[in-house]
Design a protein around this motif. Sequence first.
Motif, PDB file in Angstrom:
ATOM      1  N   ALA A  20      19.959  22.242   2.669  1.00 28.85           N
ATOM      2  CA  ALA A  20      20.335  20.986   3.314  1.00 28.85           C
ATOM      3  C   ALA A  20      19.112  20.280   3.878  1.00 28.85           C
ATOM      4  O   ALA A  20      19.005  19.047   3.832  1.00 28.85           O
ATOM      5  N   GLU A  21      18.141  21.068   4.390  1.00 25.13           N
ATOM      6  CA  GLU A  21      16.918  20.473   4.941  1.00 25.13           C
ATOM      7  C   GLU A  21      16.087  19.797   3.854  1.00 25.13           C
ATOM      8  O   GLU A  21      15.399  18.805   4.111  1.00 25.13           O
ATOM      9  N   THR A  22      16.139  20.339   2.637  1.00 25.67           N
ATOM     10  CA  THR A  22      15.437  19.715   1.515  1.00 25.67           C
ATOM     11  C   THR A  22      16.052  18.360   1.194  1.00 25.67           C
ATOM     12  O   THR A  22      15.335  17.371   0.999  1.00 25.67           O
ATOM     13  N   LEU A  23      17.372  18.318   1.144  1.00 24.69           N
ATOM     14  CA  LEU A  23      18.051  17.046   0.903  1.00 24.69           C
ATOM     15  C   LEU A  23      17.768  16.061   2.029  1.00 24.69           C
ATOM     16  O   LEU A  23      17.587  14.863   1.780  1.00 24.69           O
ATOM     17  N   ALA A  24      17.717  16.542   3.267  1.00 22.92           N
ATOM     18  CA  ALA A  24      17.437  15.667   4.410  1.00 22.92           C
ATOM     19  C   ALA A  24      16.068  15.027   4.292  1.00 22.92           C
ATOM     20  O   ALA A  24      15.895  13.835   4.572  1.00 22.92           O
ATOM     21  N   ASN A  25      15.059  15.812   3.895  1.00 21.87           N
ATOM     22  CA  ASN A  25      13.721  15.256   3.729  1.00 21.87           C
ATOM     23  C   ASN A  25      13.698  14.170   2.666  1.00 21.87           C
ATOM     24  O   ASN A  25      13.026  13.144   2.814  1.00 21.87           O
ATOM     25  N   ASN A  26      14.427  14.389   1.584  1.00 21.00           N
ATOM     26  CA  ASN A  26      14.507  13.372   0.534  1.00 21.00           C
ATOM     27  C   ASN A  26      15.289  12.155   1.007  1.00 21.00           C
ATOM     28  O   ASN A  26      14.901  11.008   0.748  1.00 21.00           O
ATOM     29  N   SER A  55      14.105  32.188   6.345  1.00 15.78           N
ATOM     30  CA  SER A  55      14.945  32.773   5.291  1.00 15.78           C
ATOM     31  C   SER A  55      14.214  33.906   4.581  1.00 15.78           C
ATOM     32  O   SER A  55      14.816  34.936   4.251  1.00 15.78           O
ATOM     33  N   TRP A  56      12.911  33.744   4.361  1.00 18.68           N
ATOM     34  CA  TRP A  56      12.144  34.815   3.725  1.00 18.68           C
ATOM     35  C   TRP A  56      12.031  36.023   4.636  1.00 18.68           C
ATOM     36  O   TRP A  56      12.068  37.165   4.183  1.00 18.68           O
ATOM     37  N   GLU A  74      10.428  29.852  -5.335  1.00 10.97           N
ATOM     38  CA  GLU A  74      11.497  29.185  -4.595  1.00 10.97           C
ATOM     39  C   GLU A  74      10.979  27.921  -3.921  1.00 10.97           C
ATOM     40  O   GLU A  74      11.656  26.884  -3.917  1.00 10.97           O
ATOM     41  N   PHE A  75       9.792  27.999  -3.355  1.00  9.42           N
ATOM     42  CA  PHE A  75       9.165  26.839  -2.733  1.00  9.42           C
ATOM     43  C   PHE A  75       9.013  25.700  -3.735  1.00  9.42           C
ATOM     44  O   PHE A  75       9.346  24.539  -3.441  1.00  9.42           O
ATOM     45  N   VAL A  76       8.534  26.008  -4.916  1.00  8.23           N
ATOM     46  CA  VAL A  76       8.334  24.988  -5.950  1.00  8.23           C
ATOM     47  C   VAL A  76       9.671  24.392  -6.378  1.00  8.23           C
ATOM     48  O   VAL A  76       9.792  23.170  -6.568  1.00  8.23           O
ATOM     49  N   ALA A  77      10.687  25.223  -6.528  1.00 11.96           N
ATOM     50  CA  ALA A  77      12.011  24.720  -6.922  1.00 11.96           C
ATOM     51  C   ALA A  77      12.551  23.745  -5.878  1.00 11.96           C
ATOM     52  O   ALA A  77      13.091  22.676  -6.219  1.00 11.96           O
ATOM     53  N   GLU A  78      12.415  24.082  -4.596  1.00 14.21           N
ATOM     54  CA  GLU A  78      12.891  23.201  -3.530  1.00 14.21           C
ATOM     55  C   GLU A  78      12.116  21.882  -3.524  1.00 14.21           C
ATOM     56  O   GLU A  78      12.688  20.798  -3.399  1.00 14.21           O
ATOM     57  N   VAL A  82      10.955  21.293  10.486  1.00 17.33           N
ATOM     58  CA  VAL A  82      12.253  21.970  10.438  1.00 17.33           C
ATOM     59  C   VAL A  82      12.432  22.662   9.088  1.00 17.33           C
ATOM     60  O   VAL A  82      12.883  23.815   9.004  1.00 17.33           O
ATOM     61  N   TRP A  83      12.066  21.971   8.016  1.00 22.10           N
ATOM     62  CA  TRP A  83      12.200  22.535   6.675  1.00 22.10           C
ATOM     63  C   TRP A  83      11.314  23.767   6.516  1.00 22.10           C
ATOM     64  O   TRP A  83      11.771  24.805   6.015  1.00 22.10           O
ATOM     65  N   ALA A  84      10.058  23.670   6.947  1.00 25.01           N
ATOM     66  CA  ALA A  84       9.131  24.793   6.812  1.00 25.01           C
ATOM     67  C   ALA A  84       9.609  25.996   7.612  1.00 25.01           C
ATOM     68  O   ALA A  84       9.567  27.139   7.131  1.00 25.01           O
ATOM     69  N   ALA A  85      10.073  25.752   8.833  1.00 24.25           N
ATOM     70  CA  ALA A  85      10.570  26.850   9.662  1.00 24.25           C
ATOM     71  C   ALA A  85      11.768  27.525   9.004  1.00 24.25           C
ATOM     72  O   ALA A  85      11.910  28.757   9.046  1.00 24.25           O
TER      73      ALA A  85
END
Length: 323
Positions: free
Chosen positions: A201-207, A312-313, A127-131, A304-307
Amino acid sequence: MKLPSARGPVSAALIDVLSGRSTALPARPAFDSDGDLHLTLFVCYELAYRGWDGVDDDWEWNPDVLRLRAVAEERFMAALHDLAGPPEPVDPATVPQRLRELADADSDGPSLSGYLRGRATHEQFREFVAERSVYHLKEADPHTWAIPRLAGQAKAALIEIQIDEYGNGRAPRMHQELFTATMRWFGLDTTYGGYVDTARAETLANNNLMSLFGLHRRNRGMIIGHLAAYEMTSTGPNRAYGNGLRRLGGDAEATAFYDEHVEADAVHEQIAAHDLAGSFARAEPELAGDVLFGARCALALDTVWAAGMLASWHVKSLAGTGG
């Protein structure tokens, strides 16, 4: 890349217009969530990268789309000021040291890399790799926008870093390509943007942060600070990712992306802090504060993304649903 599914009223209106199902964007866009905001921005920004399947390239400079993007960017920037504090004037000579202090303080955040190294399951690492693929399949591209906006030592330093990112002219060694090998090991879809539709959403925010900084000349100091923060905090986490993947049985091809970053970013760290950020701050002292702001935003959003990933896990683990 196929247009994704909407996440709210504004992203829905934008996607409908780009796909030809509608002709009007909202005059007063009202985002109903961070997901709606950041998908809207991501869809707008991607028009400046590789575009969307079936969407005419002319949409990149469409005035209505740009107006919508500007509204979304204003909201995003306000949130960044709340999260990381606004840019403030600083002594240009102190920029490399201040960047070092920010990077050192970043180790106090949630240790996603430590979890992936020692505890993550195969499915969690997958999941981490996909994100991460949302960025890594276009790795370095957002920072490259800054090259024509710089001069002198700062420009040369940025090019030196980017040359490594693009494999020194060898396509198989491009970091974008190395990451596809990691994805293949996990059986993931290696299509560019293949996981945008399911990304957090946090993944998109980082991008979006990189595009917000990289696509605007006025934010050139911020994109430099962002890159410096990335390079100065990359070696340790990538070593952990590589070791975690080996723990799960990953072979040399699967771990090559992370192993490459351990070696390359140890060199890039000094170039980014001194030759890039330091030189830029001296050349344009009025933007020295922007460099630090860009670095603070990069580190804060990544925290924020890492947290969010770790939380979630944890929730899935308590619920007995794996993940």
